[in-house]
Design a protein around this motif. Sequence first.
Motif, PDB file in Angstrom:
ATOM      1  N   TYR A 184     -29.772  63.629 -10.537  1.00 56.70           N
ATOM      2  CA  TYR A 184     -29.347  64.093 -11.727  1.00 56.70           C
ATOM      3  C   TYR A 184     -29.214  63.151 -12.756  1.00 56.70           C
ATOM      4  CZ  TYR A 184     -27.259  67.671  -8.579  1.00 56.70           C
ATOM      5  OH  TYR A 184     -26.796  68.713  -7.801  1.00 56.70           O
ATOM      6  N   GLN A 185     -29.331  63.597 -14.091  1.00 60.25           N
ATOM      7  CA  GLN A 185     -29.426  62.810 -15.317  1.00 60.25           C
ATOM      8  C   GLN A 185     -28.134  62.205 -15.883  1.00 60.25           C
ATOM      9  OE1 GLN A 185     -31.324  64.445 -18.812  1.00 60.25           O
ATOM     10  NE2 GLN A 185     -31.730  62.394 -19.820  1.00 60.25           N
ATOM     11  N   MET A 186     -27.973  61.059 -15.997  1.00 60.21           N
ATOM     12  CA  MET A 186     -26.682  60.418 -16.645  1.00 60.21           C
ATOM     13  C   MET A 186     -26.619  60.855 -17.976  1.00 60.21           C
ATOM     14  SD  MET A 186     -24.965  56.589 -16.882  1.00 60.21           S
ATOM     15  CE  MET A 186     -25.286  56.167 -15.114  1.00 60.21           C
ATOM     16  N   VAL A 187     -25.667  61.532 -18.681  1.00 59.91           N
ATOM     17  CA  VAL A 187     -25.492  61.837 -19.896  1.00 59.91           C
ATOM     18  C   VAL A 187     -24.472  60.797 -20.729  1.00 59.91           C
ATOM     19  CG1 VAL A 187     -26.614  63.970 -19.644  1.00 59.91           C
ATOM     20  CG2 VAL A 187     -24.098  63.642 -19.551  1.00 59.91           C
ATOM     21  N   ALA A 188     -23.667  60.145 -20.081  1.00 61.40           N
ATOM     22  CA  ALA A 188     -22.661  59.297 -20.650  1.00 61.40           C
ATOM     23  C   ALA A 188     -22.391  58.074 -20.088  1.00 61.40           C
ATOM     24  CB  ALA A 188     -21.492  60.305 -21.174  1.00 61.40           C
ATOM     25  N   ASP A 189     -22.177  56.963 -20.284  1.00 62.93           N
ATOM     26  CA  ASP A 189     -21.863  55.829 -19.661  1.00 62.93           C
ATOM     27  C   ASP A 189     -20.785  55.114 -20.316  1.00 62.93           C
ATOM     28  OD1 ASP A 189     -21.443  53.365 -18.285  1.00 62.93           O
ATOM     29  OD2 ASP A 189     -23.643  53.080 -18.347  1.00 62.93           O
ATOM     30  N   GLN A 190     -19.264  55.426 -20.100  1.00 66.62           N
ATOM     31  CA  GLN A 190     -18.372  54.729 -20.528  1.00 66.62           C
ATOM     32  C   GLN A 190     -17.808  53.422 -19.595  1.00 66.62           C
ATOM     33  OE1 GLN A 190     -15.816  58.443 -19.717  1.00 66.62           O
ATOM     34  NE2 GLN A 190     -16.509  59.396 -21.704  1.00 66.62           N
ATOM     35  N   GLY A 191     -18.838  52.983 -19.227  1.00 68.33           N
ATOM     36  CA  GLY A 191     -18.496  51.740 -18.396  1.00 68.33           C
ATOM     37  C   GLY A 191     -17.515  52.124 -16.994  1.00 68.33           C
ATOM     38  N   TRP A 192     -16.559  52.519 -16.973  1.00 67.11           N
ATOM     39  CA  TRP A 192     -15.901  52.811 -15.660  1.00 67.11           C
ATOM     40  C   TRP A 192     -16.005  54.154 -15.355  1.00 67.11           C
ATOM     41  CZ3 TRP A 192     -11.284  55.578 -16.084  1.00 67.11           C
ATOM     42  CH2 TRP A 192     -10.916  55.854 -17.448  1.00 67.11           C
ATOM     43  N   THR A 193     -16.603  54.956 -16.050  1.00 65.31           N
ATOM     44  CA  THR A 193     -17.011  56.287 -15.646  1.00 65.31           C
ATOM     45  C   THR A 193     -18.360  56.524 -16.087  1.00 65.31           C
ATOM     46  OG1 THR A 193     -16.477  57.427 -17.821  1.00 65.31           O
ATOM     47  CG2 THR A 193     -14.571  57.282 -16.132  1.00 65.31           C
ATOM     48  N   LYS A 194     -19.058  57.465 -15.347  1.00 62.10           N
ATOM     49  CA  LYS A 194     -20.387  57.780 -15.536  1.00 62.10           C
ATOM     50  C   LYS A 194     -20.524  59.364 -15.658  1.00 62.10           C
ATOM     51  CE  LYS A 194     -21.110  53.320 -14.785  1.00 62.10           C
ATOM     52  NZ  LYS A 194     -21.654  52.341 -15.731  1.00 62.10           N
ATOM     53  N   ILE A 195     -21.041  59.982 -16.382  1.00 61.88           N
ATOM     54  CA  ILE A 195     -21.023  61.262 -16.374  1.00 61.88           C
ATOM     55  C   ILE A 195     -22.564  61.946 -16.216  1.00 61.88           C
ATOM     56  CG2 ILE A 195     -20.774  63.554 -17.877  1.00 61.88           C
ATOM     57  CD1 ILE A 195     -18.425  61.782 -19.321  1.00 61.88           C
ATOM     58  N   TYR A 196     -22.708  62.961 -15.115  1.00 63.36           N
ATOM     59  CA  TYR A 196     -23.881  63.240 -14.803  1.00 63.36           C
ATOM     60  C   TYR A 196     -23.956  64.787 -14.981  1.00 63.36           C
ATOM     61  CZ  TYR A 196     -25.477  59.115 -12.527  1.00 63.36           C
ATOM     62  OH  TYR A 196     -25.746  57.773 -12.342  1.00 63.36           O
ATOM     63  N   GLN A 197     -25.087  65.241 -15.700  1.00 70.83           N
ATOM     64  CA  GLN A 197     -25.287  66.676 -15.891  1.00 70.83           C
ATOM     65  C   GLN A 197     -25.841  67.387 -14.823  1.00 70.83           C
ATOM     66  OE1 GLN A 197     -27.559  67.772 -19.376  1.00 70.83           O
ATOM     67  NE2 GLN A 197     -26.630  70.050 -19.355  1.00 70.83           N
ATOM     68  N   THR A 198     -25.300  68.346 -14.073  1.00 69.19           N
ATOM     69  CA  THR A 198     -26.101  69.050 -13.042  1.00 69.19           C
ATOM     70  C   THR A 198     -26.318  70.462 -13.270  1.00 69.19           C
ATOM     71  OG1 THR A 198     -24.164  69.994 -11.980  1.00 69.19           O
ATOM     72  CG2 THR A 198     -24.330  67.771 -11.603  1.00 69.19           C
ATOM     73  N   THR A 199     -25.758  71.055 -14.108  1.00 66.14           N
ATOM     74  CA  THR A 199     -26.403  72.052 -14.645  1.00 66.14           C
ATOM     75  C   THR A 199     -26.087  72.548 -16.153  1.00 66.14           C
ATOM     76  OG1 THR A 199     -24.179  73.498 -14.541  1.00 66.14           O
ATOM     77  CG2 THR A 199     -25.484  73.511 -12.315  1.00 66.14           C
ATOM     78  N   THR A 200     -26.335  73.494 -16.703  1.00 67.80           N
ATOM     79  CA  THR A 200     -26.295  73.717 -18.183  1.00 67.80           C
ATOM     80  C   THR A 200     -25.043  73.127 -18.798  1.00 67.80           C
ATOM     81  OG1 THR A 200     -28.025  75.241 -18.217  1.00 67.80           O
ATOM     82  CG2 THR A 200     -26.566  75.122 -20.121  1.00 67.80           C
ATOM     83  N   SER A 201     -23.869  73.741 -18.064  1.00 69.29           N
ATOM     84  CA  SER A 201     -22.408  73.599 -18.456  1.00 69.29           C
ATOM     85  C   SER A 201     -21.782  72.781 -17.368  1.00 69.29           C
ATOM     86  CB  SER A 201     -21.760  74.869 -18.997  1.00 69.29           C
ATOM     87  OG  SER A 201     -21.625  75.742 -17.756  1.00 69.29           O
ATOM     88  N   GLY A 202     -22.354  72.385 -16.428  1.00 67.79           N
ATOM     89  CA  GLY A 202     -21.448  71.621 -15.267  1.00 67.79           C
ATOM     90  C   GLY A 202     -21.688  70.310 -15.064  1.00 67.79           C
ATOM     91  N   PHE A 203     -20.910  69.412 -15.015  1.00 63.56           N
ATOM     92  CA  PHE A 203     -20.866  68.113 -15.085  1.00 63.56           C
ATOM     93  C   PHE A 203     -20.354  67.395 -14.159  1.00 63.56           C
ATOM     94  CE2 PHE A 203     -21.710  69.559 -19.306  1.00 63.56           C
ATOM     95  CZ  PHE A 203     -22.747  68.948 -19.828  1.00 63.56           C
ATOM     96  N   ILE A 204     -20.774  66.204 -13.344  1.00 62.44           N
ATOM     97  CA  ILE A 204     -19.792  65.358 -12.287  1.00 62.44           C
ATOM     98  C   ILE A 204     -19.529  64.108 -13.023  1.00 62.44           C
ATOM     99  CG2 ILE A 204     -19.712  64.379 -10.260  1.00 62.44           C
ATOM    100  CD1 ILE A 204     -19.649  67.343  -9.945  1.00 62.44           C
ATOM    101  N   GLY A 205     -18.298  63.483 -13.282  1.00 63.66           N
ATOM    102  CA  GLY A 205     -17.835  62.330 -13.748  1.00 63.66           C
ATOM    103  C   GLY A 205     -17.522  61.400 -12.682  1.00 63.66           C
ATOM    104  N   LEU A 206     -18.131  60.281 -12.379  1.00 65.51           N
ATOM    105  CA  LEU A 206     -18.086  59.119 -11.384  1.00 65.51           C
ATOM    106  C   LEU A 206     -16.875  58.309 -11.966  1.00 65.51           C
ATOM    107  CD1 LEU A 206     -21.626  58.791  -9.917  1.00 65.51           C
ATOM    108  CD2 LEU A 206     -19.923  60.593  -9.374  1.00 65.51           C
ATOM    109  N   VAL A 207     -15.852  57.974 -11.487  1.00 67.73           N
ATOM    110  CA  VAL A 207     -14.726  57.253 -11.963  1.00 67.73           C
ATOM    111  C   VAL A 207     -14.514  55.982 -10.973  1.00 67.73           C
ATOM    112  CG1 VAL A 207     -12.301  57.276 -12.905  1.00 67.73           C
ATOM    113  CG2 VAL A 207     -13.804  59.234 -13.054  1.00 67.73           C
ATOM    114  N   ASP A 208     -14.377  54.980 -11.778  1.00 73.99           N
ATOM    115  CA  ASP A 208     -13.713  53.608 -10.794  1.00 73.99           C
ATOM    116  C   ASP A 208     -12.284  54.024 -10.569  1.00 73.99           C
ATOM    117  OD1 ASP A 208     -12.713  51.359 -10.219  1.00 73.99           O
ATOM    118  OD2 ASP A 208     -13.998  50.138 -11.389  1.00 73.99           O
ATOM    119  N   GLU A 209     -11.712  54.080  -9.243  1.00 74.71           N
ATOM    120  CA  GLU A 209     -10.512  54.398  -8.897  1.00 74.71           C
ATOM    121  C   GLU A 209      -9.627  53.539  -9.489  1.00 74.71           C
ATOM    122  OE1 GLU A 209      -8.540  53.579  -6.100  1.00 74.71           O
ATOM    123  OE2 GLU A 209      -9.586  51.752  -5.766  1.00 74.71           O
ATOM    124  N   ARG A 210      -9.740  52.317  -9.732  1.00 73.93           N
ATOM    125  CA  ARG A 210      -9.069  51.299 -10.171  1.00 73.93           C
ATOM    126  C   ARG A 210      -8.491  51.586 -11.727  1.00 73.93           C
ATOM    127  NH1 ARG A 210     -12.568  46.231  -9.297  1.00 73.93           N
ATOM    128  NH2 ARG A 210     -14.021  47.687 -10.092  1.00 73.93           N
TER     129      ARG A 210
END
Length: 356
Positions: A287-313
């Motif tokens: 998947y393509q990363m569309v936003a890098d907030q440092g402690w979160t990385k947002i990936y686009q998986t469909t046109t309107s669906g996204f996954i945000g990976l978060v540093d749990e700390r």
Amino acid sequence: MVSNTAKPMALSPIFEPAEADAFEADFLNIAESMGLSIFREDNFPVTPLYDGALTERKSIFGIYKDELRKTQYDQLKADVKAGESSPIELGRRMGRLLGYSPQGISELLMANSDFRTYSSLSIQEQITHLYYENVDQALAFYGETLGLTRVGANRFQIGVDAYIQVNPVSEEFPAGLPKSTAIALLTDQLPEWYTYVQQKGVKIKYTYKPKEGGPHDGFVAIDPEGYLLEFEQFKQHPENELFMAALADLPRIQTKINDLYFYGSITWTYHRDLLAQQNYYNEVFGYQMVADQGWTKIYQTTTSGFIGLVDERRGMEDYADDKAISIEWKFKDDISDTNLPSNVLGPERYVYRFNQ
């Protein structure tokens, strides 16, 4: 591009050795005039990044500015010759050295080997599965309180191809599991939604406090069994520039509530090793990363669906080995035509499912 550091290293066109002999002196002069160095390669290391037949018995020139890049190339060439490393990983190393994106590297690997990413399967829907003891209460909350369009028995539409699904607790997802997720409901009607959910008595975890110049605004509500719902709007900001382009033309999905709508969803997942999870999304899912907030990385998986990976700390939820969430992607292509599994337990025990 190498001179202005847009690429760490570049390659010339491929030449017959006699052509390389004729041009080499001119190439050296041009490189020197631009503060660059070049080297001639008559035995280009073969990885799945390129078709090895293209460079067989041919010559090519490498162009670099930083001497460390030449050392990096020499190390890679030695490892290719040794043949002890994964060919796919050697291809990725070559791609990174040439400044390609993770998606660009994967596309080249797929063109020249049997390697495949899930994103190559024409993903059409993202469905986030949530698990409840009181299913009827959850269905009423999403269908009536939030007014989401109900699709089938227990699925609700947030974006044109982004859904959440209400499921009963089960042996695989028993009652009492940590949530280890939050669902962002993307909208540009934050004041209206905030007023409405307060009127309906929905519990609020974080109040609406818009900030001038920030990357996003929002507030966080709590659903009947404790899942966090982040009503969120992203704004133009250096970390959001690609994300804003992805959001620009998304259809507004009307709810049953006073002309209120959403247009997309981010499923936030919480991780101890954010880098490992990021690499997994880059290299396995593709998947393509569309936003890098440092402690979160947002990936686009469909046109309107996204996954945000978060540093749990730093996130709203904590990491948990077992959690009350699974993520499903539906796709057009037949997964049986690939060597990809349809059910995946990710590196931090998130459950992912792929279905046609």
